[in-house]
Design an enzyme around this catalytic site. Structure first.
Site, PDB file in Angstrom:
ATOM      1  N   GLU A  44       0.808  -1.227   0.000  1.00  0.00           N
ATOM      2  CA  GLU A  44       0.000   0.000   0.000  1.00  0.00           C
ATOM      3  C   GLU A  44       0.840   1.275   0.000  1.00  0.00           C
ATOM      4  OE1 GLU A  44      -3.237  -0.233  -0.316  1.00  0.00           O
ATOM      5  OE2 GLU A  44      -3.382  -2.380   0.012  1.00  0.00           O
ATOM      6  N   THR A  49       1.259   2.193  -8.493  1.00  0.00           N
ATOM      7  CA  THR A  49       0.755   3.466  -9.036  1.00  0.00           C
ATOM      8  C   THR A  49       1.883   4.225  -9.711  1.00  0.00           C
ATOM      9  OG1 THR A  49      -0.858   3.562  -7.237  1.00  0.00           O
ATOM     10  CG2 THR A  49      -0.504   5.575  -8.491  1.00  0.00           C
ATOM     11  N   ARG A 181      -6.782  -0.167  -7.308  1.00  0.00           N
ATOM     12  CA  ARG A 181      -5.854  -0.945  -6.483  1.00  0.00           C
ATOM     13  C   ARG A 181      -6.016  -2.433  -6.745  1.00  0.00           C
ATOM     14  NH1 ARG A 181      -1.355  -2.483  -4.389  1.00  0.00           N
ATOM     15  NH2 ARG A 181      -1.455  -3.492  -2.355  1.00  0.00           N
ATOM     16  N   ASP A 203       8.734  -3.943 -10.291  1.00  0.00           N
ATOM     17  CA  ASP A 203       7.823  -3.786  -9.157  1.00  0.00           C
ATOM     18  C   ASP A 203       7.533  -5.159  -8.571  1.00  0.00           C
ATOM     19  OD1 ASP A 203       5.847  -3.026  -7.358  1.00  0.00           O
ATOM     20  OD2 ASP A 203       4.269  -2.993  -8.881  1.00  0.00           O
ATOM     21  N   GLN A 207       3.765  -6.789   0.439  1.00  0.00           N
ATOM     22  CA  GLN A 207       3.256  -7.478   1.607  1.00  0.00           C
ATOM     23  C   GLN A 207       4.322  -8.431   2.148  1.00  0.00           C
ATOM     24  OE1 GLN A 207       0.482  -6.544   2.841  1.00  0.00           O
ATOM     25  NE2 GLN A 207      -0.373  -5.394   1.124  1.00  0.00           N
TER      26      GLN A 207
END
Length: 368
Positions: A44, A49, A181, A203, A207
């Site tokens: 997050e 993005t 998301r 990327d 988590q």
């Protein structure tokens, strides 16, 4: 008696050899003109993005077919937002202000749960329910306390635009896509060329369960771009002992101490600054980071404190020097407040990164 006989001169073999040499030189030149940028950070934090922004700013963007295919992801995000707000209302035992809103909420919950198991489309009554639900004072109070439960950052954006994004003719725009998301559970790469240099953005999921995959991406990394959500200074993890920002700071220190990145530059993005600036007016940093001694409701001072905290967690032998002199293993620390969903902001930030930090790396590797 044996004798050695010199082979006849083969002009074709010589030509092939020269051609191979030229090809090898071209490949070596190409490798020197490729920069591998590894995106790391907790979940997050905005890594995916950032990749979307690179595609929009420096790549081909999204074509019509790709945009239409994003509808289901956006609708799924809306369902998760509605369910999260409903659960938040129950968890905090908040009451609705609007008469009969409890019935609307019950219908919304049933519809949202059903929609998690099959593709969902918004009927006019669903849009009406969502609008009524979002306008209710009790739901707004729940939203204001979002640090107390897991609520997507795109909540306000999507619910404010629910009527625009609901028709069958809806085609997501860039901002809709940037706010969507989808957790990264694989290794994603995106290449683009800028000023004759190929940038390879890698990327990987942030988590904890995904971090074991990071080691497979370490080879040949020129620069690590570490994203930390500065807005998560007041959001605790599931155990309730540390905030998400504190976990990011600890992860930053661990990566800098890793032998895998001894020759890699590090760039730190304190992301989601827009949410941070809004939060800091009502949620005071000193309540979550007692070391902070600056003024309340001051986003600039609070952000500087966070930046200093990251620098303090940088191993002493890797901290930038005050003189600007390049030393072995020094972290090329570039700190910038970013809003990954703001295209103009990311365009400016990446230009600065290229000009001030990556330029330095290019000279080091004799690319320019």
């Amino acid at each position: 008696m044996l004798c050695c006989v010199s082979p006849e001169h083969d002009p074709h073999a010589e030509q092939r050899s020269k051609a191979i040499d030229r090809q090898l030189k071209e490949e070596a030149k190409k490798l020197r003109r490729e920069l591998k940028l590894l995106l790391l950070g907790a979940g997050e934090s905005g890594k995916s993005t950032f990749v979307k922004q690179m595609r929009i700013i420096h790549g081909t963007g999204y074509n019509s077919l790709e945009r239409k295919s994003m509808r289901h992801l956006i609708y799924d995000n809306v369902l998760r937002i509605v369910l999260a707000l409903l659960e938040g209302m129950e968890k905090m035992e908040l009451s609705y202000d609007t008469p009969d809103m409890a019935q609307v909420a019950s219908r919304l919950k049933a519809w949202s749960v059903d929609g998690m198991h099959e593709p969902v489309f918004f009927e006019p009554q669903h849009v009406d329910w969502i609008e009524q639900f979002w306008q209710d004072g009790g739901v707004r109070r729940c939203y204001e306390r979002r640090r107390e439960f897991a609520l997507p950052d795109s909540t306000k954006y999507y619910l404010d635009h629910i009527r625009r994004i609901s028709p069958d003719s809806y085609v997501p725009n860039d901002q809709d896509i940037l706010c969507s998301r989808c957790p990264t559970n694989s290794i994603l790469e995106y290449d683009f060329e800028l000023d004759h240099i190929t940038y390879r953005i890698v990327d990987v999921g942030g988590q904890p369960s995904e971090r074991r995959k990071w080691i497979y991406c370490f080879d040949g990394v020129t620069t690590v771009i570490f994203l930390a959500a500065i807005s998560e200074y007041d959001q605790y993890n599931s155990e309730g002992r540390h905030t998400a920002l504190e976990e990011s700071i600890a992860l930053w220190g661990t990566l800098l101490a890793s032998p895998f990145f001894k020759k890699s530059g590090f760039i730190l993005f304190l992301n989601k600054s827009d949410i941070f600036e809004e939060k800091i007016q009502t949620s005071h940093m000193v309540d979550y980071m007692p070391q902070y001694s600056g003024p309340r409701k001051n986003a600039k001072e609070a952000a500087k404190f966070v930046e200093d905290t990251f620098i303090e967690c940088t191993p002493p032998d890797r901290r930038p020097t005050d003189t600007g002199e390049v030393v072995e293993n020094e972290v090329m620390l570039y700190v910038h407040l970013t809003t990954a969903t703001n295209t103009d902001n990311i365009r400016d930030v990446f230009r600065d990164v290229k000009d001030t930090i990556l330029d330095r790396l290019l000279r080091e590797y004799s690319i320019v």
